[in-house]
Enzyme design. Structure first.
Site, PDB file in Angstrom:
ATOM      1  N   LYS A  35       0.877  -1.181   0.000  1.00 35.99           N
ATOM      2  CA  LYS A  35       0.000   0.000   0.000  1.00 35.99           C
ATOM      3  C   LYS A  35       0.908   1.223   0.000  1.00 35.99           C
ATOM      4  CE  LYS A  35      -3.991   2.186   0.419  1.00 35.99           C
ATOM      5  NZ  LYS A  35      -5.126   2.036  -0.525  1.00 35.99           N
ATOM      6  N   GLY A 110      -7.485   5.620  -4.145  1.00 30.01           N
ATOM      7  CA  GLY A 110      -8.392   6.255  -5.091  1.00 30.01           C
ATOM      8  C   GLY A 110      -8.175   5.731  -6.500  1.00 30.01           C
TER       9      GLY A 110
END
Length: 230
Positions: A35, A110
């Protein structure tokens, strides 16, 4: 695929659950989940990488940067007075993990072109540096065709491979729009439909999630689901 980038057509559409499903389906392979930028959480709070590990099981979970405001990474870093994340940072971390794992899943924040830094660096730039294909997670209903087409167009403009599309949250009672989108999403993306993850899948017990994950995904992602709609 050694490195697979997971992006979405927007926020809160199931990227983390899809990433966990792909990780869970990679049975017999060592998997790392990266991430790059986690926003909207304070230090110590449960982030997306940790959630993938909870659902998928034995994976290496790595988070590069965390910013407290629930904003685009560039904006969140600036507001926090912290150094921004750069696309090269993401590529370097992913390639290091790829040297030690069979599969590295890089989950963006996003959409594809959300900014990491004030110079305009994005997940797409990181994917270019890695030479990695990009999996697009999309919602099921109205508006998804336009958003998916725009994401696919951005990938083509950068000569990035769209590995396919996964619907991140398939409703228990799909309407006409969702049912039609099963046929139309691959057409507008120019890439196959590689999975349909049911709504609420992230709420399953981890053992149940792992047992069912392969049935949601096509063979290219380690699953057993056919690529045809339905």
């Amino acid at each position: 695929m050694t490195i697979l980038v997971v992006t979405g057509t927007g926020t809160e559409i199931g990227k983390t659950v899809v990433t966990a499903a792909v990780a869970a389906a990679a049975r017999g392979r060592s998997v790392a989940v990266l991430k790059p930028a986690q926003t909207g959480l304070l230090p110590g709070e449960h982030g997306d990488a940790a959630e993938v590990a909870r659902l998928a099981g034995a994976v290496t979970a790595v988070e590069l940067a965390r910013f407290p405001d629930p904003l685009a990474p560039a904006t969140a870093a600036r507001r926090a007075g912290l150094a921004p994340l750069r696309p090269q940072d993401v590529a370097d971390a992913a390639q290091k993990l790829a040297a030690e794992h069979d599969l590295v899943l890089v989950e963006g924040a996003g959409g594809l072109l959300v900014r990491f830094d004030d110079e305009g660096g994005t997940l797409a730039d990181a994917a270019q540096l890695m030479g990695a294909p990009v999996l697009v997670v999309a919602p099921a209903g109205l508006g998804t065709l336009n958003a998916t087409a725009l994401t696919a167009e951005a990938l083509r403009a950068r000569r990035l491979e769209c590995a396919g599309v996964v619907i991140g949250s398939w409703p228990a009672e799909p309407g006409l729009d969702a049912r039609c989108n099963l046929l139309d999403l691959p057409e507008v993306a120019g890439a196959p439909l590689l999975g349909v993850v049911p709504e609420g899948a992230g709420g399953l017990a981890p053992a149940d999630f792992r047992d069912r994950a392969r049935s949601w995904l096509a063979p290219r992602l380690g699953g057993t689901r056919g690529t045809a709609p339905g």
